[in-house]
Motif scaffolding. Structure first.
Motif, mmCIF file in Angstrom:
data_model
loop_
_atom_site.group_PDB
_atom_site.id
_atom_site.type_symbol
_atom_site.label_atom_id
_atom_site.label_comp_id
_atom_site.label_asym_id
_atom_site.label_seq_id
_atom_site.Cartn_x
_atom_site.Cartn_y
_atom_site.Cartn_z
ATOM 1 N N LEU A 3 -38.722 -3.221 66.325
ATOM 2 C CA LEU A 3 -37.395 -3.563 65.856
ATOM 3 C C LEU A 3 -36.409 -3.187 66.961
ATOM 4 O O LEU A 3 -36.390 -2.036 67.432
ATOM 5 N N ARG A 38 -32.389 -3.083 68.250
ATOM 6 C CA ARG A 38 -31.007 -3.145 67.792
ATOM 7 C C ARG A 38 -30.088 -2.854 68.965
ATOM 8 O O ARG A 38 -30.524 -2.302 69.998
ATOM 9 N N PRO A 64 -30.335 -5.906 63.480
ATOM 10 C CA PRO A 64 -31.511 -5.641 64.312
ATOM 11 C C PRO A 64 -32.413 -6.870 64.357
ATOM 12 O O PRO A 64 -32.433 -7.691 63.444
ATOM 13 N N ARG A 65 -33.153 -7.006 65.436
ATOM 14 C CA ARG A 65 -34.067 -8.122 65.604
ATOM 15 C C ARG A 65 -35.482 -7.586 65.686
ATOM 16 O O ARG A 65 -35.750 -6.549 66.282
ATOM 17 N N GLN A 66 -36.350 -8.319 65.070
ATOM 18 C CA GLN A 66 -37.748 -7.901 65.061
ATOM 19 C C GLN A 66 -38.536 -8.650 66.123
ATOM 20 O O GLN A 66 -38.329 -9.847 66.324
ATOM 21 N N ASP A 95 -37.608 0.629 68.316
ATOM 22 C CA ASP A 95 -38.065 1.708 67.429
ATOM 23 C C ASP A 95 -39.430 2.242 67.843
ATOM 24 O O ASP A 95 -40.281 2.483 67.007
#
Lengths: 730, 324
Positions: free
Chosen positions: A283, A285, A296-298, A334
């Motif tokens: 993830l 951000r 946030p982008r995955q 993350d």
């Protein structure tokens, strides 16, 4: 060696004189004895000497044996201890790898540095009082955390215990050089050991500085020809994967409108380092002023995939939080495997308006004939295509140049350098030194460009440029492949296309090989078209120079599409670069050119002082967003600190590769972390052997006493047993 | 050499000594030849007071010694033989060599009220030899024996001719009051000098510490024995020479010019005592070999008891000889 209380030592030394004085004061001078039976006495002395020699030889042998055995008995623990080191008090130089890659965490969340710390603590615990330990950390720049070699083992243990992985790369060679210096200065006669503690992933073995590590021979020479043991922990064999943010770049519109919040595109590039690239998700951000609402982008990591790019689109509203027109955007992923690489910050230019002064004579009549439009006018049109652009342009007459006038501008376009006098050159120099951007344009009105010498000497730039311009026989196109970069990074994708229609008819003849700046644009015959000088230690501002004036007699640039974006980006990037906000790598010591700068405030409460020369007093070791402040605490500029991506390479190093890196014949011994403490613990003395020797000593002492008394008794008390009782003599 | 102005008898002769030796007679263990009638038997038999024995007459004998009474009873001719009593010549030979200057009795006064020579601070062996000689001289003169004196070191230094006159004792003591010299002892030479001036057999009192080579002593005594003289060896020793009870290292200076040696007394003591004992045994053996008396005198004690012991022993021997 130091005494806790020196006066006691002095008193002890003084006390030595007491028995000597007593001896001297009470020494009796023997009164000579007049002796009649001299013949008998001389004969007795002759005989006694023969007998005494035998007795004393026997006593001497016993006493020597007593001392020898006593020494061996007492020395047994010492000998046992020294057996592993070959000497007395030891000097142990610990080099602990706390570089970026040492922060790699195992599945249970323990960093590899912690393993090295545990081994170091065990090792240090095995040292004896009197041993000295020096602890060197490899994180760039390497440094000693102990105050030289210290005998305070507890303090060294506390320092080791508190170690945290650094944000900068490992500089093993630098650390070894430091160790060499410690050995050279402090080894003396002590047995010396240099111990490398680390997991030795690829990121920790990046070479820099010395090409080879010091070998045993050189270290032995440093230690005064005493052998130096060189131990290193074996490299880890545990595979690891690290997800890092390798780049954060922002794309903003070239034609930013004054007063509007520009829509910016931020591209975050992620990489997976390591060999075990399994399927996973991350993830990403983005943090920064005006980006609070960015979702946030995955990222889906398929097996084997090593790179991913995530683009964020947002509107920047960072005016309030900006320092000198810049703000900081930080991207996070993350991943906890390497915290310092799981985030990356970048500086964003969030200033709304740039004030540009064009130095040329004021012309109140505008010509409609393109051929007659002067460079300054073309520049005005390019920089201020409309009334709502982000750039404000103002004409400055060369004769009116003053520091007061220049202070109001962010950038200067020097269109008539030939009209600038020496004093004005000094003012322009001061303008660039204090962070202004200067674009120099050759004047079209002169044939001999004698101003070039004054410019070179005033601005301290070294390019060999001929005074007379040259007129190529045929118009020269700008090169299809442009160096680009730096100021023109935003145009990188289009620069080749935009520059190809541009032709050069006249230009200054520049000797490419002798300059100290960077060629940003070049013509097809490799002649520089645009040269840039970025800030250095002497100058804070940025300087750029066109070798061909933006005039249709010199080049068709003014009427080509490149003109506007080129000038806009030059001014924007030039001013941004000159503002003093910079991005550096962890471990560096930035040079702050603002004279009022006093301290560098970091992510934590700790701030770093800035000395009079503008140099930060110590390396910036923590990643993040640092602010340069003056003595009143006012923020002057921003410094963004990131880690070096390659320093986080978790690739496994084979023992052979490590040996090769350390030097095949350098004398290093690779050991497991569990084997290391044994190398420093003293051998336990053999109590049976010591007891035997002590018993022997006691028996010999008894024998010596008996013999001594026997010999003495036969000498002293001989009268009572064998004195002649002749003739009634008593 | 210091001459004494006036000599008092009590300086060297304590009354207690006289009382201790008075009961004894000075008797020659061997028959000595005397020129004066005295207490001692003469080897010359003939006209004398005391009958000795009979022997058969042989032609040529004087007829006046025939015992007519025996002839009348037995009709055989026997001559009467008589034991002639004579005076004893006694010669005191006193060692005045350097070694005799040693004395550890840390008093000016000796035993029994005697006094040492004025040049020394202690009672030396020579002082004790002088006292011994004075006692012997006094005893001899009391017996009307002729007594002479010679002091010696490496040669005869001074002497007093034999006489039994009353003034002889004072002459002897006067000579003895002279201090000893530093020379070493040369008994052989001294014996030659003494024997050349003594024609009759005499009793010699050789008073010395005998700190010389036993070979020398043997040769000297052999000369006396050859001349058929009787000799009494009186060895005067200091108590410290016998016990060597020093407790510290000290330089020892030889009194006969032997030089100085630094000696750890405690460590050398045993060896010294061995050497001393061997030396003493050798001297006694030599004296015994020649049949001479040997007596030791401790300079820290009175001369009376040892002299009394000597006289008692000699009387016993004389009686045994007379019975035999």
């Amino acid at each position: 060696m130091t005494f806790v209380t020196a006066w006691i030592a002095v008193a002890g030394l003084a006390a030595i004189s007491i028995p000597i004085l007593v001896h001297l004061l009470f020494r009796r001078r023997r009164k000579p004895v007049d002796w009649g039976a001299m013949r008998l006495l001389m004969e007795a002395v002759r005989r006694h000497r023969r007998r005494a020699r035998v007795e004393q030889l026997l006593l001497l042998c016993i006493r020597c044996l007593v001392l020898l055995l006593l020494g061996l008995a007492l020395a047994e623990p010492i000998i046992a201890g020294l057996r592993s080191m070959g000497g007395g008090s030891r000097l142990v130089v610990l080099i602990i790898d706390d570089g970026l890659v040492s922060g790699i965490q195992n599945p249970s969340g323990v960093s590899e540095l912690q393993s090295s710390v545990d081994a170091a603590l065990q090792l240090v615990d095995g040292l004896d009082s009197g041993d000295r330990v020096a602890v060197i950390l490899t994180a760039y720049p390497p440094h000693l955390i102990t105050d030289g070699p210290t005998i305070n083992i507890d303090a060294a243990s506390r320092l080791i215990k508190d170690l945290q992985p650094g944000a900068s790369r490992s500089d093993l060679n630098g650390a070894l050089s430091l160790a060499e210096g410690v050995v050279q200065e402090h080894a003396g006669s002590s047995p010396t050991t240099i111990t490398l503690l680390g997991s030795w992933r690829q990121g920790a073995l990046l070479g820099s500085g010395r090409s080879t590590t010091p070998d045993q021979e050189s270290l032995t020479a440093s230690a005064g020809d005493r052998p130096v043991r060189m131990l290193a922990t074996s490299p880890t064999s545990e595979p690891a994967t690290v997800i890092v943010i390798s780049d954060v770049s922002m794309r903003r519109p070239v034609d930013a409108v004054r007063g509007e919040q520009p829509q910016v595109r931020t591209t975050v590039t992620l990489r997976r380092l390591g060999t075990d690239l399994v399927a996973s998700r991350s993830l990403v951000r983005l943090d920064g002023p005006g980006l609070e609402n960015t979702l946030p982008r995955q990222v889906e990591w398929t097996p084997g995939r090593s790179e991913a790019v995530v683009e964020f689109v947002s509107r920047s509203s960072a005016v309030n939080s900006a320092v000198d027109g810049t703000s900081v955007i930080t991207a996070h992923v993350d991943s906890t495997s390497l915290p310092d690489l799981s985030r990356r910050s970048m500086l964003v230019d969030t200033s709304n308006t740039i004030k540009v002064g064009i130095i040329d004579r004021q012309i109140f009549a505008s010509s409609n004939d393109l051929e007659n439009i002067q460079s300054a006018e073309w520049m005005e049109r390019a920089l201020e295509p409309g009334n709502e652009g982000a750039v404000e342009v103002e004409r400055i007459d060369p004769a009116s140049i003053s520091s007061r006038i220049l202070r109001g501008f962010d950038a200067l376009v020097l269109a008539r350098p030939d009209l600038v006098g020496d004093n004005e050159w000094d003012l322009i120099k001061k303008f660039t030194d204090t962070g202004g951007f200067l674009l120099v344009v050759p004047p079209t009105q002169v044939q001999a460009h004698t101003w070039l010498d004054r410019m070179g000497s005033s601005l301290d730039i070294a390019w060999n440029i001929r005074v007379e311009p040259i007129n190529p026989d045929e118009p020269v196109d700008l090169a299809v492949d442009q160096p680009g970069g730096s100021f023109l990074s935003l145009l990188d994708s289009e620069i080749d296309q935009l520059s190809s229609p541009v032709q050069v008819f006249r230009r200054l003849d520049v000797d490419v090989d002798q300059g100290d700046g960077r060629v940003l644009l070049t013509s097809s015959d490799d002649a520089p078209f645009l040269i840039g000088w970025e800030p250095d230690a002497e100058r804070r501002g940025t300087i750029a120079m066109l070798t061909s004036a933006p005039h249709l007699e010199w080049t068709n640039l003014p009427i080509k599409p490149l003109m506007v974006p080129l000038m806009q980006e030059l001014i924007r990037e030039g001013t941004s670069t000159s503002r003093g906000s910079v991005e550096i790598l962890a471990g560096e010591r930035p040079l702050i050119s603002m004279s009022s700068a006093r301290e560098l405030g970091g992510p934590s409460e700790k701030s770093i002082p800035i000395d009079q020369d503008g140099l930060v007093s110590e390396p910036v070791r923590r990643n993040g967003h640092w602010v340069v402040r003056d003595s009143s605490g006012t923020a002057l500029s921003t410094i963004v600190v990131n880690s070096e991506i390659t320093a986080g390479d978790p690739g496994i190093t084979s023992p052979d590769a490590l040996r090769a890196r350390l030097g095949v014949d350098a004398g290093w011994t690779l050991l497991g972390t569990d084997e290391l403490p044994d190398q420093f613990s003293r051998d336990e003395p053999n109590p049976v052997w010591s007891l035997f020797m002590l018993t022997s000593v006691l028996l010999l002492l008894v024998l010596e006493t008996v013999l001594n008394r026997w010999f003495a008794r036969s000498r002293v008390s001989g009268t009572s047993t064998s004195a002649p009782s002749l003739g009634g003599l008593r | 050499m210091v001459e004494k102005g006036s000599i008092r008898a009590e300086q060297y002769l304590a009354p207690e000594t006289l009382s201790q030796i008075a009961p004894f007679e000075m008797r020659a263990k061997m028959v000595v030849e005397g020129v004066m009638n005295g207490m001692h038997r003469s080897p010359y038999q003939g006209l004398a007071v005391e009958f000795a024995e009979h022997r058969q007459y042989v032609p040529g004998d004087e007829t006046r010694h025939l015992d007519w009474k025996v002839f009348g009873r037995t009709d055989k001719l026997y001559l009467k033989q008589y034991q002639q009593e004579t005076n004893l010549d006694i010669i005191l030979l006193v060692d005045a060599s350097g070694s005799m200057r040693y004395g550890s009795l840390d008093e000016k006064n000796g035993w029994g009220g005697t006094k040492a020579g004025e040049s020394t601070s202690t009672w030396t062996k020579y002082d004790h030899a002088t006292a011994t000689s004075a006692a012997l001289a006094h005893l001899c003169l009391q017996q009307r024996d002729r007594i002479g004196l010679a002091t010696f070191a490496n040669k005869i230094r001074s002497q007093v001719k034999r006489s039994n006159m009353r003034e002889q004792w004072r002459s002897i003591v006067q000579i003895l009051s002279q201090d000893p010299v530093d020379d070493e002892t040369n008994l052989v030479k001294v014996s030659d000098q003494v024997l050349s001036s003594v024609n009759n057999r005499a009793l010699f009192f050789l008073i010395s510490d005998f700190m010389c080579d036993p070979v020398q002593i043997r040769e000297a005594l052999a000369r006396f024995r050859h001349k058929r003289h009787d000799v009494v060896l009186v060895q005067v020793l200091d108590r410290r020479e016998v016990h060597f009870d020093f407790d510290e290292t000290a330089p020892f200076v030889g009194l006969e010019g032997e030089g100085t040696i630094h000696v750890d007394s405690r460590s050398v003591r045993e060896t010294y005592l061995e050497v001393f004992a061997k030396h003493q045994a050798e001297i006694q053996s030599i004296a015994r070999g020649f049949g001479f008396d040997f007596e030791q005198i401790n300079s820290h004690e009175s001369v009376g008891p040892p002299l009394a012991r000597l006289f008692a022993r000699r009387i016993a021997i004389a009686r045994r000889n007379s019975r035999g």
